[in-house]
Design an enzyme around this catalytic site. Structure first.
Site, PDB file in Angstrom:
ATOM      1  N   CYS A   1       1.151  -1.545  -0.181  1.00  0.00           N
ATOM      2  CA  CYS A   1       0.035  -0.097   0.161  1.00  0.00           C
ATOM      3  C   CYS A   1       0.816   1.028   0.172  1.00  0.00           C
ATOM      4  CB  CYS A   1      -1.355   0.582   1.295  1.00  0.00           C
ATOM      5  SG  CYS A   1      -2.976  -0.922   0.536  1.00  0.00           S
TER       6      CYS A   1
ATOM      7  N   ASP B   1      10.113  -6.887  -8.666  1.00  0.00           N
ATOM      8  CA  ASP B   1      10.781  -7.021  -7.744  1.00  0.00           C
ATOM      9  C   ASP B   1      12.371  -6.638  -7.203  1.00  0.00           C
ATOM     10  OD1 ASP B   1       9.725  -9.814  -5.937  1.00  0.00           O
ATOM     11  OD2 ASP B   1      11.594  -9.098  -5.352  1.00  0.00           O
TER      12      ASP B   1
ATOM     13  N   HIS C   1      -7.006  -2.876  -1.073  1.00  0.00           N
ATOM     14  CA  HIS C   1      -5.726  -3.990  -0.311  1.00  0.00           C
ATOM     15  C   HIS C   1      -6.516  -5.682  -0.290  1.00  0.00           C
ATOM     16  CE1 HIS C   1      -3.025  -5.214   2.823  1.00  0.00           C
ATOM     17  NE2 HIS C   1      -3.554  -5.802   3.337  1.00  0.00           N
TER      18      HIS C   1
ATOM     19  N   HIS D   1      -0.282  -8.670   0.913  1.00  0.00           N
ATOM     20  CA  HIS D   1      -0.901  -7.743   0.143  1.00  0.00           C
ATOM     21  C   HIS D   1      -1.193  -8.700  -1.382  1.00  0.00           C
ATOM     22  CE1 HIS D   1      -2.369  -3.989  -1.535  1.00  0.00           C
ATOM     23  NE2 HIS D   1      -2.215  -4.753  -2.391  1.00  0.00           N
TER      24      HIS D   1
ATOM     25  N   HIS E   1      -0.218 -10.404  -4.358  1.00  0.00           N
ATOM     26  CA  HIS E   1       0.312  -9.861  -5.710  1.00  0.00           C
ATOM     27  C   HIS E   1       0.873 -10.916  -6.252  1.00  0.00           C
ATOM     28  CE1 HIS E   1       2.972 -11.247  -1.972  1.00  0.00           C
ATOM     29  NE2 HIS E   1       3.602 -11.681  -3.205  1.00  0.00           N
TER      30      HIS E   1
ATOM     31  N   HIS F   1       2.952 -12.939  -9.160  1.00  0.00           N
ATOM     32  CA  HIS F   1       4.385 -12.815  -9.308  1.00  0.00           C
ATOM     33  C   HIS F   1       4.912 -13.177 -11.146  1.00  0.00           C
ATOM     34  CE1 HIS F   1       6.747 -12.264  -5.497  1.00  0.00           C
ATOM     35  NE2 HIS F   1       5.343 -13.725  -4.988  1.00  0.00           N
TER      36      HIS F   1
END
Ligand code: AMP
Length: 112
Positions: A6, A29, A45, A96, A98, A100
């Site tokens: 966030c 990343d 979120h 949170h 995500h 990849h």
């Protein structure tokens, strides 16, 4: 909220952006595990994949619709892997949601 991603969305912590719109942010990343390693996150979120439901799934669909373009724009031409670690057993370190994107080179067959 004390959430690293966030803070990245808010611009309080810098990131190398790969894509951004009103609903999502993609950024590189900080500790890449492949030649190209990008994280894609919803701006809303959502703590993890386990927090996805009928009310918020539209943003996940939008992210998945955008991932091929993000991968292409990042120079990935020969395939990639999309991973979302969810919860402790999967070693999720940032709470949170995500995804990849890993690619830019030959990855191993092993996923776990
Ligand atoms: P996970 O372990 O699946 O929760 O993934 C979290 C990822 O966030 C890891 O791959 C970290 O390297 C990455 N990460 C942590 N802090 C940052 C940051 N400030 N900027 C970019 N990536 C980060």
């Amino acid at each position: 909220m004390d959430c690293l991603f966030c803070k990245i969305i808010a611009g309080d912590i810098p990131s190398k952006k790969a894509y951004e719109d009103a609903d999502m942010l993609a950024f590189y990343d900080i500790a890449p595990q492949a030649k190209v390693h990008i994280l894609v996150i919803p701006k809303e979120h959502i703590p993890s994949m386990d927090g996805v439901n009928a009310d918020n799934a539209a943003v996940v669909a939008k992210i998945f619709a955008k991932i091929p373009e993000i991968a292409r724009e990042a120079g990935i031409t020969n395939g990639y892997r999309v991973v979302s670690n969810c919860g402790d057993d999967a070693c999720q370190s940032v709470k949170h949601l995500h995804f990849h994107i890993l690619g830019g080179e030959q990855l191993t067959e092993r996923m776990a």
